[in-house]
Scaffold this motif. Structure first.
Motif, mmCIF file in Angstrom:
data_model
loop_
_atom_site.group_PDB
_atom_site.id
_atom_site.type_symbol
_atom_site.label_atom_id
_atom_site.label_comp_id
_atom_site.label_asym_id
_atom_site.label_seq_id
_atom_site.Cartn_x
_atom_site.Cartn_y
_atom_site.Cartn_z
ATOM 1 N N LYS A 81 0.844 -1.203 0.000
ATOM 2 C CA LYS A 81 0.000 0.000 0.000
ATOM 3 C C LYS A 81 0.868 1.238 0.000
ATOM 4 O O LYS A 81 0.634 2.178 -0.730
ATOM 5 C CB LYS A 81 -0.912 -0.026 1.216
ATOM 6 C CG LYS A 81 -2.009 -1.047 1.050
ATOM 7 C CD LYS A 81 -3.181 -0.777 1.949
ATOM 8 C CE LYS A 81 -4.105 -1.981 1.929
ATOM 9 N NZ LYS A 81 -3.389 -3.224 2.399
ATOM 10 N N LYS A 82 1.869 1.238 0.872
ATOM 11 C CA LYS A 82 2.727 2.421 0.977
ATOM 12 C C LYS A 82 4.182 1.999 0.802
ATOM 13 O O LYS A 82 4.644 1.088 1.474
ATOM 14 C CB LYS A 82 2.568 3.047 2.364
ATOM 15 C CG LYS A 82 1.289 3.856 2.539
ATOM 16 C CD LYS A 82 1.244 4.421 3.953
ATOM 17 C CE LYS A 82 -0.031 5.182 4.242
ATOM 18 N NZ LYS A 82 -0.206 6.374 3.411
ATOM 19 N N VAL A 83 4.859 2.697 -0.100
ATOM 20 C CA VAL A 83 6.269 2.393 -0.317
ATOM 21 C C VAL A 83 7.091 3.663 -0.086
ATOM 22 O O VAL A 83 6.687 4.748 -0.498
ATOM 23 C CB VAL A 83 6.499 1.873 -1.755
ATOM 24 C CG1 VAL A 83 7.988 1.693 -2.022
ATOM 25 C CG2 VAL A 83 5.749 0.580 -1.985
ATOM 26 N N VAL A 84 8.189 3.487 0.620
ATOM 27 C CA VAL A 84 9.108 4.618 0.777
ATOM 28 C C VAL A 84 10.349 4.323 -0.065
ATOM 29 O O VAL A 84 10.933 3.238 0.034
ATOM 30 C CB VAL A 84 9.511 4.820 2.249
ATOM 31 C CG1 VAL A 84 10.660 5.836 2.356
ATOM 32 C CG2 VAL A 84 8.317 5.308 3.053
ATOM 33 N N ILE A 85 10.708 5.268 -0.910
ATOM 34 C CA ILE A 85 11.927 5.113 -1.707
ATOM 35 C C ILE A 85 12.952 6.083 -1.159
ATOM 36 O O ILE A 85 12.686 7.292 -1.062
ATOM 37 C CB ILE A 85 11.656 5.412 -3.199
ATOM 38 C CG1 ILE A 85 10.612 4.431 -3.745
ATOM 39 C CG2 ILE A 85 12.963 5.346 -3.997
ATOM 40 C CD1 ILE A 85 10.153 4.735 -5.154
ATOM 41 N N LEU A 86 14.086 5.558 -0.770
ATOM 42 C CA LEU A 86 15.154 6.443 -0.289
ATOM 43 C C LEU A 86 16.046 6.782 -1.474
ATOM 44 O O LEU A 86 16.698 5.913 -2.054
ATOM 45 C CB LEU A 86 15.972 5.757 0.810
ATOM 46 C CG LEU A 86 17.153 6.597 1.326
ATOM 47 C CD1 LEU A 86 16.680 7.892 1.977
ATOM 48 C CD2 LEU A 86 18.006 5.799 2.314
ATOM 49 N N GLN A 134 4.368 3.441 -9.849
ATOM 50 C CA GLN A 134 3.227 4.320 -10.153
ATOM 51 C C GLN A 134 2.185 3.614 -11.011
ATOM 52 O O GLN A 134 0.996 3.806 -10.825
ATOM 53 C CB GLN A 134 3.717 5.563 -10.892
ATOM 54 C CG GLN A 134 4.020 6.738 -9.980
ATOM 55 C CD GLN A 134 4.301 7.982 -10.812
ATOM 56 O OE1 GLN A 134 5.218 7.962 -11.628
ATOM 57 N NE2 GLN A 134 3.529 9.020 -10.621
ATOM 58 N N ALA A 135 2.678 2.789 -11.918
ATOM 59 C CA ALA A 135 1.771 2.083 -12.813
ATOM 60 C C ALA A 135 0.808 1.191 -12.032
ATOM 61 O O ALA A 135 -0.245 0.801 -12.538
ATOM 62 C CB ALA A 135 2.572 1.242 -13.802
ATOM 63 N N HIS A 136 1.164 0.861 -10.803
ATOM 64 C CA HIS A 136 0.303 -0.019 -10.005
ATOM 65 C C HIS A 136 -0.532 0.755 -9.003
ATOM 66 O O HIS A 136 -1.223 0.167 -8.173
ATOM 67 C CB HIS A 136 1.169 -1.049 -9.259
ATOM 68 C CG HIS A 136 1.944 -1.919 -10.202
ATOM 69 N ND1 HIS A 136 1.399 -3.045 -10.775
ATOM 70 C CD2 HIS A 136 3.194 -1.803 -10.698
ATOM 71 C CE1 HIS A 136 2.318 -3.597 -11.575
ATOM 72 N NE2 HIS A 136 3.401 -2.863 -11.552
ATOM 73 N N GLY A 137 -0.444 2.052 -9.036
ATOM 74 C CA GLY A 137 -1.260 2.866 -8.146
ATOM 75 C C GLY A 137 -0.795 2.853 -6.698
ATOM 76 O O GLY A 137 -1.557 3.217 -5.794
ATOM 77 N N THR A 138 0.421 2.437 -6.475
ATOM 78 C CA THR A 138 0.943 2.380 -5.110
ATOM 79 C C THR A 138 1.158 3.795 -4.556
ATOM 80 O O THR A 138 1.491 4.700 -5.312
ATOM 81 C CB THR A 138 2.312 1.648 -5.121
ATOM 82 O OG1 THR A 138 2.208 0.537 -6.007
ATOM 83 C CG2 THR A 138 2.696 1.178 -3.740
ATOM 84 N N ASP A 139 0.942 3.949 -3.267
ATOM 85 C CA ASP A 139 1.198 5.227 -2.614
ATOM 86 C C ASP A 139 2.706 5.330 -2.385
ATOM 87 O O ASP A 139 3.299 4.488 -1.719
ATOM 88 C CB ASP A 139 0.443 5.293 -1.291
ATOM 89 C CG ASP A 139 0.673 6.605 -0.568
ATOM 90 O OD1 ASP A 139 -0.221 7.456 -0.633
ATOM 91 O OD2 ASP A 139 1.771 6.776 0.023
ATOM 92 N N ILE A 140 3.344 6.359 -2.942
ATOM 93 C CA ILE A 140 4.811 6.415 -2.916
ATOM 94 C C ILE A 140 5.301 7.692 -2.237
ATOM 95 O O ILE A 140 4.778 8.784 -2.489
ATOM 96 C CB ILE A 140 5.382 6.400 -4.357
ATOM 97 C CG1 ILE A 140 4.850 5.182 -5.112
ATOM 98 C CG2 ILE A 140 6.908 6.404 -4.339
ATOM 99 C CD1 ILE A 140 4.963 5.298 -6.608
ATOM 100 N N THR A 141 6.293 7.512 -1.392
ATOM 101 C CA THR A 141 6.979 8.664 -0.817
ATOM 102 C C THR A 141 8.454 8.560 -1.196
ATOM 103 O O THR A 141 9.071 7.507 -0.995
ATOM 104 C CB THR A 141 6.864 8.683 0.714
ATOM 105 O OG1 THR A 141 5.482 8.662 1.058
ATOM 106 C CG2 THR A 141 7.517 9.935 1.288
#
Ligand SMILES: Cc1cc2nc3c(=O)[nH]c(=O)nc-3n(C[C@H](O)[C@H](O)[C@H](O)COP(=O)(O)OP(=O)(O)OC[C@H]3O[C@@H](n4cnc5c(N)ncnc54)[C@H](O)[C@@H]3O)c2cc1C
Ligand code: SF4
Ligand code: SF4
Lengths: 423, 147, 504
Positions: free
Chosen positions: A142-147, A161-168
């Motif tokens: 559901k939520k992914v954090v990219i460092l 993004q193509a999967h609609g994931t919530d990204i920070t």
């Protein structure tokens, strides 16, 4: 003649093609840790996004090894190098002897010492296997954090993004793609990312990764004190040359393996190319690691030619990148953020309404870098001007024009250009 | 190999080369259909550059050491044989524009009509003479082997 | 005056189903008659700007365009024709002299179309030029009154010193088309074609551009009243020198090259400042009599050591025969006569349309006068002004000309569509222009090939016609008026032409 190549990516393929251009008989043995036929590393984010399927991941057609008469040892890791004996030791204990050796082991992702980084759900993103794993996980994320908001971080973001994931995206600098763009350029892209719902947290980094009882990552604490919940952390703050193989050998290393213009290392018959090597940077006039695919391929090709005895000089490389963020294309090359006071001249064109930004960096009447956002067509003309060190003073004022082209060159130069073939 | 060369002195800037390039790469090969009813319409792979009274048509030079092939990350850009033209496989291409970034002639166009793909001159494979050359009303384009 | 009463001369129609909006027409029309609207993605046209050059029609890749005469007509009136009314409108709106280009387009009689050629039947067999030799070679220059031949030790030697001659593969040359009036590419095409074919071109009063010196041995260099571009090297480079007194399209007035056409290169070649009007005076200020003319002729002969023939060109006017006689006596080796239909890059319409006499009558009367005075052999006679095909040429030779100059035919071969707007400098075909954008449209290589083809075609036809008459050398046709017959001509016309009516 027996050629041994360690690695199976851009540099390795370049080497095979370089060898075969001159030597159709020599034996070529290619050893690679990854079990796949050569694939395109940059495509892993397209694969994650579902834009490219496994069939189209290849960097060369399936027939490549056959047509180039290459024997492969896929899924074998090289673990030791004996330059006296001229042999390479593999992880399964076998050794292979070489007459000429290319080290094209590429880069390894850098993982900083962060508390909790050993948690499950913390990964890097540089291999097809990484992409496969992430793709399997993605329906549950559901939520992914990219460092890291650099190239790889942004690529991972695009794939998700193509999967609609919530990204920070957590970025230490004051902007994403800080090393390949400038503040103005990124402002175009960041605005678009915001519109698309990506969270950007800048000028901070992850201090701690929280785990649940099962050892799974569930959240992070940032340096600035903020807490973010997450089910997956992707660490994408850069790659380092993968020089482990030569660590205990006499092969000279600096940041990467030190090579000359023919991709020769300090040791006889040992060559290196690609992300693992430190080769000439034409703009800084010194060897640098520039981990991009065009350089890797070119260095591989030069190495291959050299190994056959046809010494073709490496023309040198420079930083250049083509990325598309939120549908906005961006291309940049060379020196994009020149220091203020060192005699650089900058020409800009900013057209926010049409989403166009063009920046030219000039030093001593030579183009040394550029950034193009939105209107990127014919970017290669600029790359060529940098590479060839053309005196741009006659057309300096046209550089940022949208219709800038070969026609803007002085008559002699353009006639030469259009009536001759490049290189 | 034979390549297309432009003669700037007599290029009339009419852009008929662009028109006929589109026709040559269209499905029907019929000029009116190609422009007025077919979808997608191919992009011209030759571009006429103009500045004031000067103009010339430019297309892929089919470089000896093609930077586009070196930069292409998917292998979509390739040379047809050791001496052949530089060709492009639209199926493999993902439109990353690495080739656009490096082509020193700016000879690669971005086709985004359906999916993003690079678009460049293929010397009209299979034809005796590329369409642009055959249709230039002023013979300002020549197809010849200059080594 | 913003609003013009003049109606468009042409109507441009576009087949919208065939138009692919490639904008070739927009780019190719120097008069900006076509225009593309990005918003609606359509090409539209303003017919009032069309000059009828047909460049767009020719270039349109889908043949979507038609240009035709505007069918709208003024109320019928034999005296006040549409053209007459339009001319008045134009002058009422501009207050200026009407200008035009190319030759006279008024319906004066074209005598060529009333003269018929003979052919052999039974008594004098015709000759097949494909099987038998046929000589078209022509020498221009003064011929001696008599030949002195001496026999020494059984060997014959010619004692008479022959005057310098021009050698033509066929009696057709390119007339004076000045660089400035026409583009350098057009000049190049003419000069290189003349050289390759083996005839001559003529610089007009435009001087000799440095790129054209390589063709100078096949170039007649002109010395006109403005003396533009005349200097030692120029005179010495040419194969012959022509003093230009007058021009068929504008007898009695000087030349006018508008400043816009005086580009950097034209300026260098003509030796005048860039952008200034090149005005050549109506008369040569040093020629007010035949005696003065003689001085200039001999000055030029002296300057070139009597190695080149000197030609004098006049417009065909009422007393051309008497003047020609004086010119021969003044020492001219060649007399060039430019008739009523002679072409020009720019002339006042009224002058072009109303001054001079038809070339047919001029040839006949000049040839007769010189014969009567026994001096015909002292000069060659070159005719110019409206030669449209090889039959016109053959008829002119039979009337008495030694050779002809072609101007319009040569331009048309290169692509001229005779729209008569040369004086604007905006020739869409790249011929009569100095605009670097338009000039490139004429590929000198293609133009040269087209000119060569035209000359070759005429050469074949002339041989056929000669063969038909049973003649195997153009020499034998010269002044041989018995091979001509007139149809639909008055007795006076026949008398002047010196030919019999058909049937007699
Ligand atoms: C997500 C992502 C996106 C990218 N996008 C771009 C882009 O858009 N444009 C661009 O120019 N570049 C891009 N890059 C960088 C580009 O992929 C690299 O520059 C390029 O792949 C370098 O090629 P290489 O041959 O040097 O090494 P690598 O591609 O790193 O390959 C190394 C090879 O060596 C093998 N290997 C490593 N160690 C051993 C060992 N000990 N024994 C045996 N085999 C070994 C590996 O299996 C692999 O085959 C991207 C990279 C990533 C990760
Ligand atoms: S596309 Fe550009 S780089 Fe590639 S071969 Fe053609 S001219 Fe060279
Ligand atoms: S756009 Fe296509 S052809 Fe160009 S580099 Fe990318 S994949 Fe290769």
């Amino acid at each position: 003649m027996k050629y041994v190549i360690i690695g199976n990516s851009a540099a390795a393929v370049g080497c095979v093609e370089g060898i075969r251009k001159y030597d159709s008989d020599g034996e070529i043995l290619l050893v690679s840790k990854e079990p796949y036929a050569t694939y395109s590393r940059p495509l892993i984010s397209y694969y994650l996004a579902g834009q490219v399927d496994a069939r189209h991941m290849g960097y060369r057609p399936a027939s490549f090894y056959k047509t180039h008469r290459v024997t492969t040892l896929l899924g074998s890791e090289a673990v030791g190098l004996d330059t006296k004996d001229k042999s390479v030791r593999l992880s399964d204990g076998r050794t292979v002897a070489y007459d000429k050796l290319l080290i094209a082991t590429g880069g390894v992702p850098f993982v900083p010492p962060i508390e909790g980084s050993d948690a499950e759900g913390v990964m890097t993103f540089t291999t097809w296997d990484d992409a496969k794993r992430l793709k399997r996980l993605v329906p549950r994320l559901k939520k992914v954090v990219i460092l890291g908001g650099g190239l790889i971080g942004i690529k991972a973001m695009e794939g998700l993004q193509a999967h609609g994931t919530d990204i920070t995206v957590v970025e230490l600098m004051d902007r994403i793609l800080g090393l390949v763009l400038d503040k103005t350029a990124t402002s175009f892209l960041e605005r678009k990312l915001k519109e698309e719902g990506v969270h950007l947290v800048k000028e901070t980094t992850i201090k701690k990764i929280h785990k649940d009882n099962a050892g799974r990552a569930v959240g992070v604490t940032l340096e600035n004190g903020r807490e973010l919940a997450t089910d997956q952390v992707i660490i994408a703050i850069g790659v380092r040359p993968n020089i482990g193989l030569v660590k205990d050998s006499p092969v000279e290393t600096n940041r990467g393996i030190v090579v000359d213009y023919f991709m020769r290392t300090s040791e006889a018959d040992v060559y290196a190319a690609g992300d693992v090597a430190e080769a000439d940077d034409i703009l800084h006039h010194e060897p640098r690691v520039i981990p991009i695919l065009p350089n890797a391929y070119k260095q591989g090709k030069v190495a291959g030619s050299s190994m056959t005895g046809n010494e073709i000089e490496y023309p040198g490389g420079m930083v250049m990148n083509s990325v598309e963020v939120g549908g906005i294309p961006a291309i940049s090359a060379g020196i994009m953020n020149p220091p203020d006071d060192e005699g650089y001249e900058v020409k800009r064109l900013i057209d926010r309404k049409n989403g166009v930004y063009r920046k030219m960096v000039i030093r001593d009447n030579r183009l040394v870098g550029f950034i193009l956002i939105g209107a990127i067509d014919r970017a290669g003309i600029y790359t060529g001007l940098i590479r060839e060190g053309v005196n741009i003073s006659p057309f300096k004022n046209h550089l940022t024009d949208l219709d800038f082209g070969v026609i803007c060159f002085p008559k002699d130069l353009r006639t030469y250009k259009i009536s001759n073939v490049y290189m | 190999m034979k390549r297309v060369y432009a003669k700037e002195e007599i290029c009339a800037g009419c852009r008929l080369c662009e028109v006929w390039c589109v026709v040559a790469h269209s499905k029907s090969g019929d000029i009116v259909k190609a422009f007025n009813s077919e979808f997608p319409r191919p992009l011209p792979r030759v571009m006429v550059e103009e500045a004031g009274p000067f103009s010339f048509a430019l297309q892929c030079r089919h470089c000896m050491e093609p930077p586009c092939i070196e930069a292409c990350m998917t292998g979509a850009m390739f040379r047809d044989g050791a001496e052949g033209p530089v060709l492009h496989d639209p199926e493999q291409c993902v439109g990353c524009w690495m080739c656009v970034m490096v082509c020193p002639y700016g000879a690669i166009a971005r086709d985004v009509t359906i999916k993003k793909i690079a678009s460049k001159c293929d010397l009209c494979q299979g034809e005796e003479e590329p369409s642009c050359v055959a249709h230039c009303p002023n013979e300002a384009l020549v197809f010849e082997d200059r080594g | 005056m913003r609003f013009s009463y003049a109606l468009p001369e042409f109507l441009v129609e576009r087949d919208l189903e065939r138009c692919i909006r490639c904008k070739v027409c927009v780019r190719q029309c120097a008069f900006e008659a076509h225009c593309y609207d990005e918003e609606t993605d359509t090409v539209s046209v303003d017919s009032s700007k069309c000059v009828g050059c047909l460049r767009c029609v020719t270039m349109c890749p889908t043949s979507a365009l038609i240009v035709r005469q505007n069918p709208t007509s003024f109320k019928e009136n034999a005296s006040w024709t549409g053209r007459a009314i339009k001319d008045i409108f134009k002058q009422a709106e501009t207050g200026g002299v009407l200008l035009t280009g190319m030759g006279n387009d008024r319906p004066y009689p074209i005598y060529w179309d009333h003269i018929l050629l003979n052919a052999s039947q039974v008594t004098n067999p015709s000759i097949d030029p494909l099987r038998e030799p046929m000589e078209l070679k022509t020498y221009l220059g003064s011929k001696p009154d008599r030949l002195d031949i001496k026999k020494e030790n059984g060997k014959l030697t010619l004692k008479t010193r022959l005057a310098p001659q021009l050698e033509l593969r066929m009696p057709v040359m390119f007339s004076a088309l000045s660089y400035g009036a026409i583009s350098l590419n057009a000049s190049k095409a003419l000069a290189s074609a003349a050289k390759e074919f083996g005839t001559y071109c003529n610089t007009g009063e435009g001087g000799l551009h440095r790129d054209l010196f390589q063709y100078a041995d096949r170039t007649i260099v002109q010395c006109a009243s403005g003396r533009f571009g005349v200097y030692r090297d120029y005179l010495q480079a040419g194969a012959a020198i022509e003093i230009k007194i007058g021009q068929g399209a504008k007898p009695g007035i000087g030349g006018h090259l508008p400043g816009e056409k005086v580009s950097e290169e034209v300026s260098k070649t003509r030796m005048i400042p860039v952008g200034t009007d090149a005005l050549s005076p109506a008369p040569h200020h040093d020629i007010y009599s035949i005696e003065d003319l003689r001085q200039l002729i001999y000055a030029l002969k002296e300057a070139t050591r009597y190695e080149k023939p000197v030609s004098v060109k006049i417009a065909a006017v009422h007393n051309a025969a008497a003047i020609a006689s004086g010119m021969v006596r003044a020492g001219a080796d060649i007399i060039a006569l430019d008739g009523l239909r002679g072409s020009t890059g720019a002339a006042p319409t009224r002058i072009r349309n109303n001054v001079g006499i038809p070339i047919e009558l001029a040839i006949a009367s000049v040839d007769r006068r010189l014969r009567e005075e026994g001096i015909r052999q002292r000069a060659s006679l070159v005719a110019a002004g409206g030669f449209r095909n090889s039959a016109d040429v053959v008829k002119a030779i039979a009337l008495g000309a030694d050779a002809v100059y072609i101007g319009t035919s040569a331009l048309v071969a290169m692509g001229c569509h005779v729209c008569q707007i040369c004086y604007t400098g905006k020739c869409n075909w790249g011929i009569a222009t100095q605009d670097p954008y338009l000039e490139k449209r004429l590929n000198p290589e293609i133009a040269k090939e087209r000119l060569l083809n035209l000359l070759r075609a005429w050469e074949h036809e002339i041989k056929e016609m000669l063969g038909g008459m049973g003649i195997n050398a153009i020499e034998s046709l010269r002044g041989n008026r018995l091979h001509l017959r007139g149809v639909g001509l008055s007795d006076t016309d026949l008398d002047i032409l010196g030919i019999l009516p058909a049937g007699r």
